[in-house]
Design a protein around this motif. Structure first.
Motif, PDB file in Angstrom:
ATOM      1  N   UNK A  59     -15.815 -31.002  13.929  1.00 63.11           N
ATOM      2  CA  UNK A  59     -15.589 -31.608  15.244  1.00 63.11           C
ATOM      3  C   UNK A  59     -14.630 -32.777  15.145  1.00 63.11           C
ATOM      4  N   UNK A  60     -14.728 -33.543  14.054  1.00 63.41           N
ATOM      5  CA  UNK A  60     -13.811 -34.658  13.868  1.00 63.41           C
ATOM      6  C   UNK A  60     -12.371 -34.196  13.759  1.00 63.41           C
ATOM      7  N   UNK A  61     -12.161 -33.079  13.070  1.00 61.27           N
ATOM      8  CA  UNK A  61     -10.804 -32.536  12.976  1.00 61.27           C
ATOM      9  C   UNK A  61     -10.323 -32.021  14.330  1.00 61.27           C
TER      10      UNK A  61
ATOM     11  N   UNK B  58     -16.063 -42.694  20.014  1.00 60.79           N
ATOM     12  CA  UNK B  58     -16.346 -41.296  20.303  1.00 60.79           C
ATOM     13  C   UNK B  58     -16.416 -40.458  19.045  1.00 60.79           C
ATOM     14  N   UNK B  59     -15.522 -40.722  18.093  1.00 62.10           N
ATOM     15  CA  UNK B  59     -15.492 -39.971  16.847  1.00 62.10           C
ATOM     16  C   UNK B  59     -16.778 -40.155  16.053  1.00 62.10           C
ATOM     17  N   UNK B  60     -17.300 -41.368  16.061  1.00 64.72           N
ATOM     18  CA  UNK B  60     -18.544 -41.673  15.348  1.00 64.72           C
ATOM     19  C   UNK B  60     -19.748 -41.671  16.286  1.00 64.72           C
TER      20      UNK B  60
ATOM     21  N   UNK C 157      -8.599 -39.170   8.502  1.00 66.51           N
ATOM     22  CA  UNK C 157      -8.990 -40.224   7.570  1.00 66.51           C
ATOM     23  C   UNK C 157     -10.305 -40.867   7.987  1.00 66.51           C
ATOM     24  N   UNK C 158     -10.424 -41.205   9.281  1.00 66.62           N
ATOM     25  CA  UNK C 158     -11.659 -41.826   9.750  1.00 66.62           C
ATOM     26  C   UNK C 158     -12.849 -40.878   9.627  1.00 66.62           C
TER      27      UNK C 158
END
Length: 426
Positions: free
Chosen positions: A254-256, A32-34, A155-156
């Motif tokens: 958005x990742x944060x 989901x993150x990527x 980190x990711x």
């Protein structure tokens, strides 16, 4: 009221299992993150990406059930060690150039390894704790997931934006191997209750599985777990794309923000687990301290998700989705504790595995349903809104069922008066 003491080693085991669940959910959130880079790189439609999210759960439930029965007979340490090895090794093929077929195959294998993770971790921990001390350890272990996301997501995200999504998968594989080494050295088996006879001679030390599975408390636990996990499955696959496609955030921001549901969930579950255990130790029945607490949390979450598509303002939309997904998460601590309360220790691994299998089967439906809603809607905002509304309804129904039928004390009392002849006949 006297407090039952537990050995110091028990909390060391909880810490290791906390790390185990950190890695477990980092492995889940990475797709989901990527999501946007993966869809772009592999040229996937939203429905195809949603279908890819399902693959993790194809063998997830089957593996949870099979392993649940297995850990009734083998040491939990070795089962957990094998799962950790599988999780780590399956990440490394992503380092190369792959297609959707390879991605799906690796996620299927990962799902088979991760399906039993939480119930087996709890089964291992429950060997170190008496019934009235289990809710807080359950909450801590379950929230390894939230902390894993909170720590790993920044980190990711940095690795994805600075290098590539391929490198992010490889990083998870390396971390997984490190946990395997630590568990091989310091993991230990509890000497507690699995082989012990019931304290009350009137209690059965074995109950037919049909009786265990079809009692109202167990069935209501399934429904509550399913209702809560439906929202979690959506967050794992679609929260980051929703922030980017509908709310207009960049990939980095958005990742944060993706960590937010897990930050809130951590506070809710740890606080709720402590509250439940505090109530139990001060004489409140598990009907209130576990059952009603669980049902109320799901009802609140369902109503929040139903309201989210219809409010104005980005902040309020995010806040309602956070409440809708995070508050029901208390079920991950209370549901296994209730089933552990009513199940003979020799059968607990299987019952916890089946409970997890049924609840997490929401992960098969939720990501694909959201993708279908997005692809069939006039706009992305409309599609996401419909998906969140359906999720809210599922969560609300799970909560209502929990309020009505989660009666662990009464169920335990009914099991306690079963006569040996009736047990054998079953």
């Amino acid at each position: 009221m006297s407090v039952t003491k537990v050995p110091a080693k028990a909390w060391a085991i909880v810490a290791l299992l906390f790390g185990f669940m950190m890695i477990n959910f980092a492995d889940k959130i990475i797709v989901g993150l990527a999501g946007v880079p993966i869809m772009t790189d592999l040229q996937l439609t939203p429905k195809q990406f949603g279908l890819g999210g399902i693959e993790l759960f194809l063998l997830f439930s089957i593996s949870a059930v099979v392993t649940g029965f297995l850990v009734n007979r083998i040491r939990s340490k070795w089962a957990l060690l094998a799962m950790g090895v599988v999780w780590a090794l399956v990440q490394f093929p992503m380092l190369g150039t792959i297609g959707i077929e390879a991605l799906i195959a690796c996620r299927i294998v990962l799902g088979a390894g991760e399906g039993p993770a939480y119930p087996v971790a709890l089964h291992a921990a429950y060997k170190w704790f008496p019934d009235d001390r289990r809710t807080l350890p359950s909450a801590i272990i379950s929230q390894g997931a939230s902390i894993g996301v909170i720590i790993v997501v920044p980190l990711l995200t940095w690795i994805i934006t600075k290098y590539s999504w391929h490198s992010a998968f490889g990083t998870l594989g390396a971390v997984g191997l490190l946990w395997v080494l630590l568990w091989a050295i310091w993991g230990a088996e509890g000497e507690g209750d699995v082989m012990a006879k019931p304290v009350n001679s009137g209690e059965a030390d074995h109950i037919p599985y049909g009786t265990l599975l079809l009692n109202p408390t167990n069935l209501a636990s399934w429904c509550s777990y399913f209702g809560a996990y439906f929202g979690l499955a959506l967050v794992l696959s679609w929260f980051t794309p929703w922030l980017i496609k509908v709310l207009g955030f960049s990939q980095a921001v958005a990742g944060q923000l993706t960590a937010l549901p897990f930050v809130v969930g951590f506070v809710v579950v740890i606080s709720g687990g402590w509250l439940s255990e505090w109530m139990m130790r001060r004489g409140w029945g598990s009907r209130v301290a576990r059952g009603l607490l669980t049902g109320a949390a799901l009802v609140i979450g369902g109503l929040a998700l139903l309201a989210a598509p219809y409010v104005a303002g980005v902040a309020l939309k995010i806040a309602l989705v956070l409440v809708g997904v995070a508050v029901p998460s208390i079920v991950y601590a209370t549901s296994p504790a209730m089933l552990g309360e009513i199940t003979p220790p020799q059968q607990r691994g299987a019952i916890l595995g089946i409970n997890s299998a049924v609840g997490t089967s929401a992960g098969i439906l939720a990501p694909y349903l959201m993708g279908s809603m997005i692809e069939g809607a006039a706009s992305a905002a409309e599609g996401y809104g419909l998906g969140f509304s359906i999720c809210g309804l599922v969560t609300l129904v799970g909560g209502i069922i929990g309020l009505l039928f989660l009666h662990p004390e009464a169920q335990r009392a009914r099991f306690a008066v079963l006569k040996p002849a009736a047990i054998q006949a079953g």
